[in-house]
Design an enzyme around this catalytic site. Structure first.
Site, PDB file in Angstrom:
ATOM      1  N   ARG A 115       0.968  -0.972   0.026  1.00 43.54           N
ATOM      2  CA  ARG A 115      -0.058   0.026   0.060  1.00 43.54           C
ATOM      3  C   ARG A 115       0.685   1.205   0.006  1.00 43.54           C
ATOM      4  O   ARG A 115       2.122   1.036   0.172  1.00 43.54           O
ATOM      5  CB  ARG A 115      -0.973  -0.130   1.073  1.00 43.54           C
ATOM      6  CG  ARG A 115      -0.193  -0.008   2.424  1.00 43.54           C
ATOM      7  CD  ARG A 115      -1.203   0.151   3.498  1.00 43.54           C
ATOM      8  NE  ARG A 115      -0.911  -0.183   4.822  1.00 43.54           N
ATOM      9  CZ  ARG A 115      -1.230  -0.458   6.239  1.00 43.54           C
ATOM     10  NH1 ARG A 115      -2.522  -0.253   6.159  1.00 43.54           N
ATOM     11  NH2 ARG A 115      -0.615  -0.750   7.056  1.00 43.54           N
ATOM     12  N   CYS A 142       4.914   8.220  -4.737  1.00 48.05           N
ATOM     13  CA  CYS A 142       5.786   9.473  -4.188  1.00 48.05           C
ATOM     14  C   CYS A 142       5.037  10.677  -3.812  1.00 48.05           C
ATOM     15  O   CYS A 142       4.209  11.084  -4.718  1.00 48.05           O
ATOM     16  CB  CYS A 142       6.711   9.794  -5.587  1.00 48.05           C
ATOM     17  SG  CYS A 142       7.398  11.422  -5.606  1.00 48.05           S
ATOM     18  N   ASN A 166      -4.074   7.798   4.991  1.00 50.15           N
ATOM     19  CA  ASN A 166      -4.008   7.124   6.072  1.00 50.15           C
ATOM     20  C   ASN A 166      -2.704   7.114   6.662  1.00 50.15           C
ATOM     21  O   ASN A 166      -1.578   6.715   5.572  1.00 50.15           O
ATOM     22  CB  ASN A 166      -4.485   5.477   5.705  1.00 50.15           C
ATOM     23  CG  ASN A 166      -4.523   4.934   7.203  1.00 50.15           C
ATOM     24  OD1 ASN A 166      -5.410   5.187   7.957  1.00 50.15           O
ATOM     25  ND2 ASN A 166      -3.665   3.802   7.201  1.00 50.15           N
ATOM     26  N   GLU A 167      -2.292   7.467   7.816  1.00 48.48           N
ATOM     27  CA  GLU A 167      -1.009   7.421   8.322  1.00 48.48           C
ATOM     28  C   GLU A 167       0.120   7.670   7.343  1.00 48.48           C
ATOM     29  O   GLU A 167       0.869   7.152   6.963  1.00 48.48           O
ATOM     30  CB  GLU A 167      -0.576   6.066   8.868  1.00 48.48           C
ATOM     31  CG  GLU A 167      -1.500   5.606   9.870  1.00 48.48           C
ATOM     32  CD  GLU A 167      -0.773   4.268  10.588  1.00 48.48           C
ATOM     33  OE1 GLU A 167      -0.215   3.410  10.149  1.00 48.48           O
ATOM     34  OE2 GLU A 167      -1.311   4.296  11.801  1.00 48.48           O
ATOM     35  N   CYS A 218      11.480  10.028  -0.646  1.00 48.25           N
ATOM     36  CA  CYS A 218      11.380   9.474  -1.877  1.00 48.25           C
ATOM     37  C   CYS A 218      12.459   9.953  -2.578  1.00 48.25           C
ATOM     38  O   CYS A 218      12.697  11.356  -2.185  1.00 48.25           O
ATOM     39  CB  CYS A 218      10.145   9.635  -2.550  1.00 48.25           C
ATOM     40  SG  CYS A 218      10.197   9.121  -4.190  1.00 48.25           S
ATOM     41  N   GLU A 229      -6.895   4.535  16.233  1.00 47.77           N
ATOM     42  CA  GLU A 229      -6.779   3.039  15.961  1.00 47.77           C
ATOM     43  C   GLU A 229      -5.725   2.683  17.130  1.00 47.77           C
ATOM     44  O   GLU A 229      -4.891   3.215  17.787  1.00 47.77           O
ATOM     45  CB  GLU A 229      -5.742   3.006  14.678  1.00 47.77           C
ATOM     46  CG  GLU A 229      -6.593   2.881  13.621  1.00 47.77           C
ATOM     47  CD  GLU A 229      -5.541   2.841  12.281  1.00 47.77           C
ATOM     48  OE1 GLU A 229      -4.340   1.979  12.473  1.00 47.77           O
ATOM     49  OE2 GLU A 229      -5.640   3.222  11.315  1.00 47.77           O
ATOM     50  N   GLU A 261      -3.334  -8.654   6.988  1.00 40.27           N
ATOM     51  CA  GLU A 261      -3.636  -8.192   8.226  1.00 40.27           C
ATOM     52  C   GLU A 261      -4.693  -9.488   9.020  1.00 40.27           C
ATOM     53  O   GLU A 261      -5.246  -8.945   9.663  1.00 40.27           O
ATOM     54  CB  GLU A 261      -4.326  -7.073   8.293  1.00 40.27           C
ATOM     55  CG  GLU A 261      -3.108  -5.921   7.963  1.00 40.27           C
ATOM     56  CD  GLU A 261      -3.324  -4.562   8.269  1.00 40.27           C
ATOM     57  OE1 GLU A 261      -2.649  -3.987   9.184  1.00 40.27           O
ATOM     58  OE2 GLU A 261      -4.252  -3.960   7.752  1.00 40.27           O
ATOM     59  N   LYS A 262      -4.527 -10.668   8.319  1.00 40.14           N
ATOM     60  CA  LYS A 262      -5.715 -11.642   8.656  1.00 40.14           C
ATOM     61  C   LYS A 262      -5.431 -12.044  10.174  1.00 40.14           C
ATOM     62  O   LYS A 262      -6.102 -12.610  10.883  1.00 40.14           O
ATOM     63  CB  LYS A 262      -5.727 -12.669   7.895  1.00 40.14           C
ATOM     64  CG  LYS A 262      -4.348 -13.519   7.617  1.00 40.14           C
ATOM     65  CD  LYS A 262      -4.826 -14.859   6.482  1.00 40.14           C
ATOM     66  CE  LYS A 262      -3.290 -15.053   6.097  1.00 40.14           C
ATOM     67  NZ  LYS A 262      -2.651 -14.239   5.353  1.00 40.14           N
ATOM     68  N   HIS A 318      -4.362  -9.997  12.326  1.00 38.88           N
ATOM     69  CA  HIS A 318      -4.306  -8.791  13.355  1.00 38.88           C
ATOM     70  C   HIS A 318      -5.656  -8.932  14.034  1.00 38.88           C
ATOM     71  O   HIS A 318      -6.690  -9.187  13.412  1.00 38.88           O
ATOM     72  CB  HIS A 318      -4.273  -7.485  12.522  1.00 38.88           C
ATOM     73  CG  HIS A 318      -4.048  -6.340  13.312  1.00 38.88           C
ATOM     74  ND1 HIS A 318      -5.039  -5.741  14.088  1.00 38.88           N
ATOM     75  CD2 HIS A 318      -2.963  -5.264  13.310  1.00 38.88           C
ATOM     76  CE1 HIS A 318      -4.397  -4.529  14.647  1.00 38.88           C
ATOM     77  NE2 HIS A 318      -3.526  -4.519  14.439  1.00 38.88           N
TER      78      HIS A 318
END
Ligand code: GAL
Length: 687
Positions: free
Chosen positions: A116, A120, A154-155, A163, A311, A359-360, A362
């Site tokens: 993900r 850049c 996100n984050e 980069c 989160e 992430e299964k 998690h």
């Protein structure tokens, strides 16, 4: 574009819920989700964070139907939406059309699609498309009554914070030109006469790729600044669109706690609500201590305004080498800790545990066993319990102590490869100093080195490697007005171009502190020097300094071994109505606690005589009421002395003057607001 009047989020309760990824599940499951969310007290979910490819399946072809229906199902169930702009990751078709938008690493290797954040930050193509997607989302859903918050991207920087691609190089040059004016300015700022690096054309200037040897430190520092700014610009691209289309809706992007790569002071200026993702390691019995520092920063980023834990894990994460689940009760106490520190709610990644993908393993609120999973039982019970804390919403943490967080100093003291020692560690120092104050019973705010310092009696500066006159003046003014400042080692060393201040450290802080550092004297690995404080010896591993104290400064502690034996280690100088301390060593925990104990006393603040690091007490207050969270993070009973007759919002009824907290136990005491925030200590009596 600072955001002077933050837009409030339309949610009349503490937020509870998590990331929701309905596109991983068949539609019938959504109805079950909403039923179970209601059972668990969920009132807010974040979506669709990673769903751009499912929303725009090919260029210009949108599939809104599924998201329309999900939002309706949630709305019908009374659940609000923290709507993501879905720009956390690009669709494959976009990347393949524009491979130039993929980021490069410092070795010039292009990073592939397949995870993900495959973009850049400087890519014009990416910027154009995120603006387009944000607009499409805002136009379609901005008026929907379920939508109460924008979740941009996100984050930022989680996977790609820097980069080195040609586009980034060009952007870096433009950024440098804006900062330094012209090439002469750049050459001067970078001190290019050292190792012959004079530039005669902008095309010669590159980001700091892997080079033949240690790289110019100012080039490194400027690249850190630039890279943080590049992501901030990207954030602003979306925020500008959202503000134009939905001027009333608040905007956030989720932070990653105290995160080196991004200057969150500057990000927070743009957003309406600070949100944070926090993953204290359940395998670390002390993880709540650095967590308190993170949360202190989060509430301080917008001047004490409540923030939101967006989160956390219900139990295990899946990205550490070893992912230990949270023991029963741990999720509850961790959530309460965030709320104690000013979060108006507690959210999770994620609602329903994935069955496939990265992430299964998690954890989630709803584990693989569904309603029967322990994580569901615990999160549902906590969701119900949370309703008792409704009165604390909007209340602000009362803290008299602040710790200076300065990204320039963090970057400068860690990016360069040519320092007196690579071991000092900005974050390690900040954590150690915070940890000492935490042990002594204080909830610590964060503050910029330029303030504002109103309301604080003690300001600690674990490290301010990069210091300018404005910072020194602000700290001196705080001391002159009666405050106590404590400055840590290797501070006041360089100016913002990484040029050593005339006369060396502590540069512009020299007058305030009344000392000069002749030379840093780092300690070899595995060894420790000693200091002596009131006749007791304490270890000083990692770092010491040869200090010359002026006659105006008194010596609080001296080195007690080695070459520096007998020389000043800790000093204090009265300044106006206050005082300025200097700590010329990295001290082990016990010594640091003793120095902080004395600094607190100097500032007129209380400190716990007896220390139990698992006990934490934090007070949030509104105009009428102090809400004191008393938390036992440990696996043993703690007996505390609390104000008598306070009402416990969690347990019900009144408590005091003794309160017994079982392992992982907590109380939230409501009492009329007092002139001074309540100070909770261990009980002297165990009866
Ligand atoms: C965060 C991220 C989430 C999820 C989570 C797992 O960093 O924002 O999408 O990956 O970690 O802990």
């Amino acid at each position: 574009m600072t955001n002077a009047t933050p837009r409030p989020m339309r949610l009349d309760a503490l937020a509870y819920g998590g990331d929701y990824n309905p596109d991983q599940w068949p539609e019938e499951v959504w109805h079950e989700d909403v039923r179970l969310m209601r059972e668990a007290g969920v009132n807010l979910v974040s979506l669709p964070v990673f769903s751009w490819p499912q929303l725009e399946t090919s260029p210009g072809v949108y599939e809104w139907g599924w998201l329309d229906r999900v939002i309706e199902v949630l709305w019908a169930g009374g659940i609000r939406v923290d709507l993501a702009t879905a720009t956390a990751t690009p669709p494959a078709w976009l990347v393949r059309r524009h491979p130039e938008m993929l980021p490069w690493d410092a070795d010039g290797r292009r990073l592939e699609f397949g995870s993900r954040q495959a973009y850049c930050p400087s890519s014009p193509v990416w910027r154009e498309h995120v603006a387009r997607m944000a607009r499409a989302m805002a136009e379609r859903y901005g008026e929907h009554p379920a939508v109460v918050l924008w979740h941009v991207s996100n984050e930022y920087g989680d996977h790609v914070a820097r980069c080195w691609c040609p586009e980034s190089a060009a952007h870096f040059r433009r950024w440098l030109e804006a900062r330094h004016g012209d090439l002469d300015g750049l050459n001067e700022a970078w001190g290019v006469n050292v190792w012959g690096q004079r530039y005669t054309a902008w095309e010669q200037v590159e980001p700091p790729r892997r080079a033949t040897g240690p790289i110019n430190p100012t080039q490194l520092l400027d690249f850190e600044r630039f890279s943080s700014d590049a992501l901030l610009e990207l954030f602003r691209v979306e925020v500008d669109v959202l503000r134009e289309v939905t001027p009333e809706l608040p905007v956030t992007t989720n932070f990653m706690s105290i995160f080196r790569e991004l200057d969150y002071w500057r990000f927070a200026e743009v957003e309406d609500l600070v949100t944070d993702d926090a993953y204290p390691d359940p395998a670390d019995p002390r993880a709540h201590v650095p967590a308190a520092l993170n949360y202190g920063l989060m509430r301080s980023l917008k001047g004490g305004q409540p923030w939101l834990l967006l989160e956390q894990a219900a139990s295990a994460v899946s990205w550490r080498d070893v992912n230990v689940p949270k023991a029963p009760g741990r999720m509850r106490i961790d959530s309460l800790q965030a709320i104690a520190h000013g979060s108006d709610g507690a959210m999770f990644f994620q609602w329903r545990q994935a069955r496939y993908g990265q992430e299964k393993f998690h954890s989630a609120m709803l584990g693989h066993r569904g309603e029967r999973s322990r994580s569901f039982r615990e999160t549902a019970a906590f969701g119900r319990e949370l309703q008792r804390l409704a009165p604390v919403k909007g209340a602000r943490v009362r803290s008299r102590v602040a710790l200076v967080v300065d990204w320039d100093s963090w970057w400068g003291s860690s990016a360069a490869e040519s320092l007196p020692s690579q071991r000092l560690g900005w974050l390690a120092q900040a954590r150690a100093w915070h940890g000492a104050l935490h042990a002594l019973g204080h909830a610590v705010d964060a503050v910029r080195a330029t303030g504002p310092f109103d309301g604080y009696d003690l300001v600690v500066v674990p490290n301010l490697y990069v210091t300018d006159a404005a910072q020194a003046d602000a700290l001196a003014a705080f001391a002159a007005a009666g405050g106590t400042v404590v400055v840590g080692p290797f501070s006041g060393v360089v100016d913002p171009t990484e040029t050593v201040h005339p006369g060396g450290a502590p540069g512009p802080l020299r007058e305030l502190l009344g000392i000069e550092v002749d030379e840093p004297w780092p300690v070899p690995d595995g060894r420790a020097e000693r200091i002596e404080l009131d006749g007791v010896g304490y270890d000083a591993p990692v770092w010491t300094e040869w200090i010359e104290a002026s006659p105006e400064a008194s010596v609080v502690a001296r080195f007690a071994a080695g070459v520096l034996d007998g020389r000043p280690a800790v000093t204090r100088r009265g300044h106006g109505d206050g005082a300025a301390w200097y700590v010329g060593a990295a001290l082990a925990e016990d010594g640091l606690v003793e120095v902080m104990r004395r600094a607190l006393a100097d500032a007129g603040l209380p400190a716990r005589d007896r220390i139990d690091r698992d006990l934490e007490a934090v007070t949030r207050a509104d105009d009428a009421t102090d809400f004191t969270f008393v938390l036992n993070h440990g696996d043993h009973e703690v007996v505390v002395a609390v104000p008598d007759g306070a009402e416990d919002l969690l347990g019900g009824g009144t408590v005091g003057p003794r309160l017994v907290l079982p392992p992982l136990g907590a109380a939230v005491l409501a009492a009329p607001r007092a002139a001074e925030p309540p100070f909770v200590t261990l009980s002297e009596t165990t009866e």
